[in-house]
Design a protein around this motif. Structure first.
Motif, PDB file in Angstrom:
ATOM      1  N   UNK A  11       1.048  -1.221  -0.183  1.00  8.02           N
ATOM      2  CA  UNK A  11       0.066   0.026  -0.030  1.00  8.02           C
ATOM      3  C   UNK A  11       0.802   1.304  -0.017  1.00  8.02           C
ATOM      4  N   UNK A  12       0.444   2.106  -0.708  1.00  8.00           N
ATOM      5  CA  UNK A  12       1.531   3.210  -1.197  1.00  8.00           C
ATOM      6  C   UNK A  12       0.211   4.583  -1.794  1.00  8.00           C
ATOM      7  N   UNK A  13       0.151   5.480  -0.904  1.00  8.42           N
ATOM      8  CA  UNK A  13      -1.055   6.467  -1.363  1.00  8.42           C
ATOM      9  C   UNK A  13      -0.203   7.891  -1.393  1.00  8.42           C
ATOM     10  N   UNK A  37      -1.880   0.241   7.791  1.00 10.43           N
ATOM     11  CA  UNK A  37      -1.514   1.088   7.296  1.00 10.43           C
ATOM     12  C   UNK A  37      -0.939   2.092   8.222  1.00 10.43           C
ATOM     13  N   UNK A  38       0.105   2.915   7.834  1.00 10.83           N
ATOM     14  CA  UNK A  38       0.826   3.566   8.841  1.00 10.83           C
ATOM     15  C   UNK A  38       1.522   4.863   7.785  1.00 10.83           C
ATOM     16  N   UNK A  43      -7.425   4.091   0.430  1.00 11.90           N
ATOM     17  CA  UNK A  43      -6.897   4.938  -0.542  1.00 11.90           C
ATOM     18  C   UNK A  43      -7.223   6.377  -0.321  1.00 11.90           C
ATOM     19  N   UNK A  44      -8.415   6.659   0.517  1.00 12.32           N
ATOM     20  CA  UNK A  44      -8.828   7.740   0.775  1.00 12.32           C
ATOM     21  C   UNK A  44      -8.730   8.158   2.460  1.00 12.32           C
ATOM     22  N   UNK A  45      -7.449   7.147   3.223  1.00 13.18           N
ATOM     23  CA  UNK A  45      -7.175   7.323   4.517  1.00 13.18           C
ATOM     24  C   UNK A  45      -6.271   8.710   4.495  1.00 13.18           C
ATOM     25  N   UNK A  46      -6.505   9.757   5.362  1.00  8.84           N
ATOM     26  CA  UNK A  46      -5.729  10.597   5.615  1.00  8.84           C
ATOM     27  C   UNK A  46      -5.604  10.730   7.119  1.00  8.84           C
ATOM     28  N   UNK A  47      -4.314  10.904   7.578  1.00  8.53           N
ATOM     29  CA  UNK A  47      -3.857  11.236   8.956  1.00  8.53           C
ATOM     30  C   UNK A  47      -4.041  12.763   9.453  1.00  8.53           C
TER      31      UNK A  47
END
Length: 199
Positions: free
Chosen positions: A128-130, A153-154, A192-196
């Motif tokens: 996973x790389x976004x 995911x991190x 894919x839509x995950x944001x920190x």
């Protein structure tokens, strides 16, 4: 009349013989048809949570307060409940730091996924790389495993999120295949839509 009986018997013998020569062929097992909802997403962006993402409109977010009958480690653990499809994505969040070293968190995620190996036929890992600084692995577990789709995911410095899809049904890869595939798209969309956000 006697000749008619002989003629009838002579005509039916090949039919009976043909029936006995063929072997029995069982019909394949059937499963209930599952009507899948239309794909549409909404945003999870609650105040105080260190992440935001998009999830299906046919799902609801439920705060997770217990982890194996113990209190959750922090207030940011949630479940994405999909009642219409009898499934749930368990999502556990951890702050990367001295208490939770990144290597340990990744190793724990690996162990949790690979504990399914006694039921799994295969486990595939995909990177996973976004663009949102989200990195990790997506796991596809083949066979009759309890959780066929999992991810972690991190951002490698502060945030760590793990998700695992479970169903309230006996794990049967054949009968769950359409729903697993359908919800896999939703899990990938979530990632894919995950944001920190800043803690």
């Amino acid at each position: 009349m006697k000749n008619f009986r002989y003629l009838l018997l002579a005509a039916l013998l090949p039919v009976f013989g043909a029936c006995q020569q063929q072997g029995y062929t069982p019909k394949p097992r059937g499963y209930f048809r599952i009507d899948l909802p239309e794909k549409k997403y909404q945003v999870f962006n609650e105040p105080g949570y260190p992440y935001t993402f998009e999830y299906p409109v046919y799902a609801r977010i439920v705060k997770d307060t217990l982890f194996f009958d113990e209190k959750a480690e922090n207030p940011w653990w949630i479940n994405v409940d999909i009642p219409e499809l009898n499934g749930k994505i368990y999502m556990s969040y951890k702050v990367v730091g001295p208490k939770n070293a990144l290597d340990k968190l990744i190793n724990d995620a690996f162990k949790l996924t690979y504990k399914h190996t006694y039921k799994a036929e295969s486990i595939e890992e995909q990177d996973i790389h976004t663009p949102n600084n989200v990195h990790g692995l997506f796991y596809e577990v083949g066979g009759n495993a309890a959780s066929a789709k999992q991810f972690y995911a991190t951002d490698s410095t502060a945030h760590f999120l793990r998700g695992a899809l479970y169903f309230y049904a006996p794990p049967n890869a054949d009968s769950l295949a359409p729903v697993n595939k359908f919800l896999e798209e939703d899990m990938r969309h979530l990632v894919q839509t995950l944001k920190w956000k800043a803690n």
